[in-house]
Scaffold this motif. Structure first.
Motif, PDB file in Angstrom:
ATOM      1  N   UNK A  88     -71.979 -55.945   8.426  1.00  0.00           N
ATOM      2  CA  UNK A  88     -71.803 -56.653   7.158  1.00  0.00           C
ATOM      3  C   UNK A  88     -71.251 -58.059   7.329  1.00  0.00           C
ATOM      4  N   UNK A  89     -70.269 -58.219   8.194  1.00  0.00           N
ATOM      5  CA  UNK A  89     -69.669 -59.537   8.371  1.00  0.00           C
ATOM      6  C   UNK A  89     -70.187 -60.284   9.584  1.00  0.00           C
ATOM      7  N   UNK A  90     -71.237 -59.719  10.244  1.00  0.00           N
ATOM      8  CA  UNK A  90     -71.790 -60.307  11.484  1.00  0.00           C
ATOM      9  C   UNK A  90     -70.678 -60.534  12.506  1.00  0.00           C
ATOM     10  N   UNK A 148     -73.962 -61.682   5.659  1.00  0.00           N
ATOM     11  CA  UNK A 148     -72.810 -61.875   4.781  1.00  0.00           C
ATOM     12  C   UNK A 148     -73.249 -62.037   3.322  1.00  0.00           C
ATOM     13  N   UNK A 149     -74.307 -62.810   3.112  1.00  0.00           N
ATOM     14  CA  UNK A 149     -74.809 -63.008   1.738  1.00  0.00           C
ATOM     15  C   UNK A 149     -75.265 -61.685   1.143  1.00  0.00           C
ATOM     16  N   UNK A 150     -75.972 -60.905   1.951  1.00  0.00           N
ATOM     17  CA  UNK A 150     -76.423 -59.599   1.478  1.00  0.00           C
ATOM     18  C   UNK A 150     -75.226 -58.694   1.161  1.00  0.00           C
ATOM     19  N   UNK A 151     -74.184 -58.783   1.970  1.00  0.00           N
ATOM     20  CA  UNK A 151     -72.986 -57.977   1.729  1.00  0.00           C
ATOM     21  C   UNK A 151     -72.307 -58.384   0.427  1.00  0.00           C
ATOM     22  N   UNK A 152     -72.261 -59.695   0.145  1.00  0.00           N
ATOM     23  CA  UNK A 152     -71.711 -60.143  -1.138  1.00  0.00           C
ATOM     24  C   UNK A 152     -72.515 -59.543  -2.295  1.00  0.00           C
ATOM     25  N   UNK A 153     -73.832 -59.548  -2.146  1.00  0.00           N
ATOM     26  CA  UNK A 153     -74.690 -58.983  -3.193  1.00  0.00           C
ATOM     27  C   UNK A 153     -74.452 -57.496  -3.393  1.00  0.00           C
ATOM     28  N   UNK A 173     -65.947 -61.243   3.883  1.00  0.00           N
ATOM     29  CA  UNK A 173     -65.094 -62.387   3.579  1.00  0.00           C
ATOM     30  C   UNK A 173     -64.417 -62.955   4.823  1.00  0.00           C
ATOM     31  N   UNK A 174     -63.962 -62.076   5.725  1.00  0.00           N
ATOM     32  CA  UNK A 174     -63.164 -62.519   6.870  1.00  0.00           C
ATOM     33  C   UNK A 174     -63.977 -62.645   8.160  1.00  0.00           C
TER      34      UNK A 174
END
Length: 377
Positions: free
Chosen positions: A174-176, A188-193, A286-287
């Motif tokens: 999720x955060x690569x 990360x963008x997909x995880x935000x979605x 996020x982190x």
């Protein structure tokens, strides 16, 4: 186990012997996965053999949730079985990609279908409209298709699924932060979605079932009023049948509301179990760094518990499912008792025949001895 830094790329699958906490993790996971698979197969048999269950469209949606849970537990459970047996991680990166994709697909199917179940109950109970087989089919196809699309996006541009922080399961990075990714920002963008969708779904579920609850309270009051009116009318010896019809309509809505209570309980436990995993997605996105080891252990174990809680809630709170379950268990037990009785009878018959044959042989030998003694005299 201390937290890992992104430089270590702990998400690349490599052979390693399981630590004591990891052995405890896979042991608990084995029990959960096995129970979930057994319950899922049991519900599939009930659904396939009961016409009464198949004619209710919300049951088809419940089985969609079961399919997602089964997919998640089968692929994760297969790896857990080997780790329990060999006490090591020895799977290839190709297996990691397969298990990661299948687990993500199962999780997304379950999550999307929970949302679909809420839509069906809101449509039927609150709006008072008829939910049809066409609604189930079209929205079901969209639910599964969107889950497959989201799972596949993590492969886009060469991105890979990664071994998670607990070192047991593979899943989206999720955060690569778990392994090198060609397009880390995409993950990360997909995880935000996904996070926005998760909280949007949770809010929608709360609003929908609160609306249903308020609607049910109103229906109960109206039903009591209609019943009092019917009693008064009966005492006055006048009735045009409209009160009876209205009473039947309200009672029908209350039956649908009973199903809504079951669905609300199922959805509540599902969202509660997935909340730690959702927070994990938010944190890593996020982190851009791995979460603490024990957080991932708890999140990964809780995320598969709906495979156990969903069938239990379904069978305990729905009288139709409960009746079919009890009938099937009773028939199976009766058949087993009958087969055991027949087996015991066959063995007893065979034993009795053998004993009689032995008695005859002994009697024959005795007579031969008596004749021999007479002849010698």
């Amino acid at each position: 186990m201390p937290d890992s830094t992104p430089e270590e790329w702990q998400g690349i699958p490599t052979y390693h012997t399981l630590s004591t906490p990891q052995l405890a993790h896979v042991s608990i996971g084995f029990i959960i996965h096995l129970s979930a698979v057994i319950f899922a197969l049991f519900n599939f048999i009930l659904f396939a053999t009961s016409h009464h269950l198949r004619v209710a469209w919300h049951n088809w949606i419940v089985m969609g949730i079961t399919i997602g849970d089964l997919l998640l537990n089968v692929f994760q459970g297969r790896a857990v079985i080997e780790m329990v047996a060999f006490k090591e991680w020895h799977f290839s990166d190709d297996w990691c990609q397969l298990q990661g994709f299948a687990s993500a697909l199962g999780g997304f199917i379950s999550f999307n279908t929970v949302s679909l179940l809420t839509q069906e109950r809101f449509h039927t109970v609150y709006l008072g409209k008829v939910w049809t087989g066409f609604d189930t089919l079209t929205r079901g196809i969209f639910t599964i298709g969107s889950a497959a699309a989201v799972s596949a996006i993590y492969f886009f541009g060469g991105n890979r699924y990664a071994l998670q922080e607990s070192g047991i399961y593979c899943g989206p990075d999720y955060g690569s932060a778990l392994r090198p990714q060609p397009h880390p920002q995409l993950n990360r963008i997909l995880s935000y979605g996904l996070c926005a969708m998760s909280f949007g779904t949770t809010l929608g579920v709360v609003v929908a079932y609160t609306s249903i609850w308020l609607s049910v309270r109103g229906i109960r009051k109206e039903l009591r009023t209609v019943q009092k009116t019917s009693i008064t009318t009966a005492e006055g010896e006048f009735s045009n049948g409209s009160s009876t019809q209205l009473e039947e309509d309200k009672a029908g809505k209350l039956r649908e509301a009973e199903i809504a209570i079951k669905c609300a309980t199922l959805v509540f436990f599902f969202l509660l179990a997935w909340m730690p995993y959702t927070l994990k997605v938010i944190y890593t996105a996020l982190h851009a760094k791995p979460i603490p080891y024990y957080w991932d252990v708890c999140a990964s174990l809780l995320a598969v518990t709906p495979g156990v809680s969903n069938p239990l809630v379904n069978n305990l709170m729905d009288r139709h499912w409960r009746k079919v379950s009890v009938d099937m268990v009773g028939r199976t037990a009766s058949r087993c008792r009958k087969e055991n009785a027949e087996t015991v009878g066959t063995l007893a018959s065979a034993g009795g025949t053998g004993s009689r044959r032995a008695d005859l042989q002994q009697l024959g030998l005795k007579r031969m001895e008596e004749k021999a003694e007479t002849g010698s005299m």
